[in-house]
Motif scaffolding. Sequence first.
Motif, PDB file in Angstrom:
ATOM      1  N   ARG A 134      37.370  39.072  47.206  1.00  0.00           N
ATOM      2  CA  ARG A 134      37.420  37.874  48.050  1.00  0.00           C
ATOM      3  C   ARG A 134      37.426  38.237  49.533  1.00  0.00           C
ATOM      4  O   ARG A 134      36.814  37.559  50.355  1.00  0.00           O
TER       5      ARG A 134
ATOM      6  N   HIS B  40      40.160  41.102  42.360  1.00  0.00           N
ATOM      7  CA  HIS B  40      39.760  39.760  42.815  1.00  0.00           C
ATOM      8  C   HIS B  40      40.082  39.576  44.295  1.00  0.00           C
ATOM      9  O   HIS B  40      39.266  39.054  45.057  1.00  0.00           O
TER      10      HIS B  40
ATOM     11  N   SER C 299      43.169  43.583  37.735  1.00  0.00           N
ATOM     12  CA  SER C 299      42.270  42.442  37.819  1.00  0.00           C
ATOM     13  C   SER C 299      42.585  41.588  39.047  1.00  0.00           C
ATOM     14  O   SER C 299      41.684  41.213  39.806  1.00  0.00           O
TER      15      SER C 299
END
Length: 136
Positions: free
Chosen positions: A80, A76, A72
């Motif tokens: 990003r 992310h 996770s």
Amino acid sequence: MTIDGTQEAPRDCALDGQLPFDVFARNCPSRDTLGHVTGRWGSLTLGALREDTLRFNELRRRVEGVSEKMLSQTLHALERDGLVHREAQPTNPPRVDYRLTPLGQDITKRLMGLIDLVEARMPDVLAARKSYDGGR
């Protein structure tokens, strides 16, 4: 500090987009992105996504050994940085798909060259390890 003992001037980085990025500069954001791409979980996640769109649990099965939390966090960071696209489907239960962006595809193509080279040269690496370990 330089080799001769003089103080080294700090390197600038293109935080405003005006100077060239320098991954060797301490505060350059390119260093973070390089870490996301070349870290164990980042490189394996990008490699797993190179051929297909995958759901979270499919990725987790493909990248053996990664915890749910680490995957996770990795996703992310890659999202990003613009390397991975996350798309939530309005279904019940919710479905989330991950795929490489065009930027992610470009970087992953080069990363896979390194992965292929490492895999191809593993006999040499294993021989070097055996030699090194035998000499101790």
